[in-house]
Design a protein around this motif. Structure first.
Motif, mmCIF file in Angstrom:
data_model
loop_
_atom_site.group_PDB
_atom_site.id
_atom_site.type_symbol
_atom_site.label_atom_id
_atom_site.label_comp_id
_atom_site.label_asym_id
_atom_site.label_seq_id
_atom_site.Cartn_x
_atom_site.Cartn_y
_atom_site.Cartn_z
ATOM 1 N N LEU A 184 -36.484 6.764 -1.594
ATOM 2 C CA LEU A 184 -35.043 6.932 -1.757
ATOM 3 C C LEU A 184 -34.385 7.129 -0.407
ATOM 4 O O LEU A 184 -35.027 7.461 0.585
ATOM 5 N N PHE A 187 -30.490 8.973 0.879
ATOM 6 C CA PHE A 187 -29.334 9.723 0.388
ATOM 7 C C PHE A 187 -28.446 10.070 1.576
ATOM 8 O O PHE A 187 -28.899 10.685 2.546
ATOM 9 N N LEU A 241 -26.799 7.140 -3.133
ATOM 10 C CA LEU A 241 -28.215 7.322 -3.407
ATOM 11 C C LEU A 241 -28.839 5.979 -3.753
ATOM 12 O O LEU A 241 -28.365 5.280 -4.656
ATOM 13 N N ALA A 292 -29.224 15.456 -4.514
ATOM 14 C CA ALA A 292 -29.547 14.458 -5.529
ATOM 15 C C ALA A 292 -30.843 14.810 -6.236
ATOM 16 O O ALA A 292 -31.763 15.388 -5.642
ATOM 17 N N THR A 351 -33.645 15.906 -3.449
ATOM 18 C CA THR A 351 -33.352 15.982 -2.020
ATOM 19 C C THR A 351 -32.825 17.358 -1.654
ATOM 20 O O THR A 351 -32.316 18.096 -2.489
#
Length: 512
Positions: free
Chosen positions: A408, A410, A438, A484, A503
């Motif tokens: 991921l 962010f 995101l 997130a 996160t």
């Protein structure tokens, strides 16, 4: 450790509760001479002597019971075995559990140099000598003097705890203690990049069942770049990783300091540095040991703060922590509680009432079927080194994933080109727009959410492929931070789904 800490340690040396028993005496080495000697029954055993001690501890016994052993000259090896009764107890009542360890002739002072090993309740016997020792124990000379076996009655049944300890001294040439080979502090790495690691794993050097070689192989298979060996109350594993590190795997040394009031991972301490565990929260001593961890180059990370095992709940508070383990092993309700508690610290931080405390996640893997790297801490570091990884964690440049299959990114951006990533700060006018972005891959069937100091304000379902982008807009006036979460579908009514990734936050600082 500075002089003030030494004085305070002396003051609380018995605060956690300790009892010293009558010393066990052996014949002088000249009588043994490496040849026949008497055992406790008067028989002949060759180049060794043996004594057996029995006793009974009542409910409310001290945390530590020391059994002094008078070791004469000429001893090559000390071997110890012990057992205790395990009576049937009523449901809901603690039974008997007793740990064991040993201190040499340098004494049992808190934080002192006498520590020579600890196996907790994982082993019923151990040995140590100059050139070798049972995992959990430190090889080295067996000098003459008063040694101490340390019994730790973790829980005691209503009937009390009956124990039997057998000490065997073996005489002869002492041999040579091999110089320890410790892991290097840097691996090749990829420069400034996101590195994946697991800072809480156990091997045969405490209560784990895997060897360091097996753990290293599993770490590589899990896609990890680094790991920390963190055994319960011992440093014996620090020297056990020779030939197991490489350009692709950084191995850090540490310890899981396992007190009666919670466990803490000392992550990345200098090899061979032991941090004591013999105190409770009421002793007001933890701050000294947190400083000792940092002096040894480590991070202080409370582990599984709301775990349900006896003695596992974290009672020392978070003021002395550098980060907190919000996710320990497969995601469970106690992790959900820890996550909520940690989120409250973010709110306190934005109001100036608490320090910024990053979140991390580790497997705490001990044996099959525990999964190394479930979860794993993903750190943005300048290179793959002890210092760089620690700096990334301190700064909160961290997200947590259930496996290396998940990736991921962010970020939060402002309408005037402001930009901040995980662990960063976005300064923007109070009423200006701030957009959270995101991007996720490897999370099929999951949802993605944005959480602020008001709670979860936006949730979207990711595409069936598990790869997608989600955006949401707010203002610094309405969100002190944004973080997130990526979750699997709920499996328990009334509870959110298990975590797949989360996160650390981006803080939104209002600029008038």
């Amino acid at each position: 450790m500075d002089r003030r800490d030494v004085l305070r340690l002396s003051a609380v040396a018995g605060a956690a509760g300790a009892l010293t028993l009558k010393a066990v005496s052996f014949a002088d080495a000249a009588r043994a001479g490496g040849g026949p000697a008497e055992d406790e029954g008067g028989g002949r055993t060759g180049g060794e002597q043996r004594r057996t001690v029995t006793g009974h501890l009542p409910v409310g016994a001290p945390d530590f019971v020391y059994l002094p052993v008078e070791v004469p000259e000429g001893v090559r090896e000390i071997a110890v075995s012990y057992r205790y009764d395990r009576p049937t107890v009523p449901e809901g009542t603690a039974g008997n559990a007793c740990d064991i360890g040993i201190f040499d002739e340098r004494g049992t002072d808190l934080g002192g140099a006498g520590f020579r090993g600890w196996s907790g309740g994982a082993r019923s016997e151990f040995f140590l000598r100059t050139d070798d020792a049972t995992p959990g124990y430190l090889p080295g000379p067996v000098h003459a003097g008063t040694w101490h076996l340390a019994l730790g009655p973790y829980t005691v049944a209503p009937q009390g705890l009956a124990y039997e300890v057998t000490i065997t001294l073996r005489y002869g040439l002492r041999g040579h203690t091999p110089a320890p080979v410790y892991p290097p502090e840097r691996a090749r790495g990829r420069g400034r990049a996101w590195y994946r690691g697991d800072n809480h794993v156990h091997s045969v050097h405490s209560d784990g069942r895997r060897t360091p070689a097996e753990i290293a192989a599993l770490a590589r298979a899990a896609g990890l770049d680094f790991l920390t060996t963190a055994e319960h109350n011992t440093t014996s594993s620090h020297r056990a990783w020779e030939h197991l590190w490489g350009d692709d795997l950084l191995i850090l040394t540490g310890e899981e300091i396992t007190t009666r009031n919670g466990h803490v991972v000392a992550m990345g301490t200098d090899p061979g540095v032991f941090i004591d565990w013999r105190y409770r929260a009421r002793d007001n001593a933890f701050g000294m040991y947190a400083r000792a961890v940092r002096r040894a180059g480590g991070l202080v990370i409370p582990a599984h703060p709301h775990a349900t095992c006896i003695g596992c709940n974290w009672k020392f508070g978070l003021n002395d922590a550098d980060a907190v383990e919000v996710w320990n092993g497969p995601y469970t309700p106690d992790d959900e509680i820890t996550l909520a508690e940690w989120d409250n610290t973010l709110v306190a931080h934005t109001r100036g009432r608490a320090a910024w405390l990053p979140a991390v996640g580790h497997s705490d893997a001990h044996r099959d079927p525990d999964v190394i790297g479930l979860p794993q801490t993903v750190v943005l570091a300048d290179d793959l080194s002890r210092r760089a990884v620690q700096d990334g964690i301190r700064a909160g440049r961290v997200w947590i994933a259930e496996s290396s299959k998940i990736d991921l990114s962010f970020t939060v951006t402002g309408e005037r080109g402001e930009h901040a990533g995980i662990g960063g700060r976005l300064e923007a006018p109070r009423s200006s727009k701030a957009t959270a972005h995101l991007t996720v891959s490897g999370a099929p069937g999951c949802t993605a959410s944005f959480i602020t100091d008001q709670g979860t304000l936006f949730t979207a379902t990711l595409p069936a492929s598990g790869t997608g982008k989600v955006s949401w807009q707010t203002t610094p006036d309405n969100a002190a931070y944004i973080r997130a979460e990526v979750r699997h579908p709920a499996t328990t009514p009334g509870l959110p789904g298990p975590m797949a990734a989360l996160t650390n936050p981006v803080f939104l600082d209002c600029r008038d």
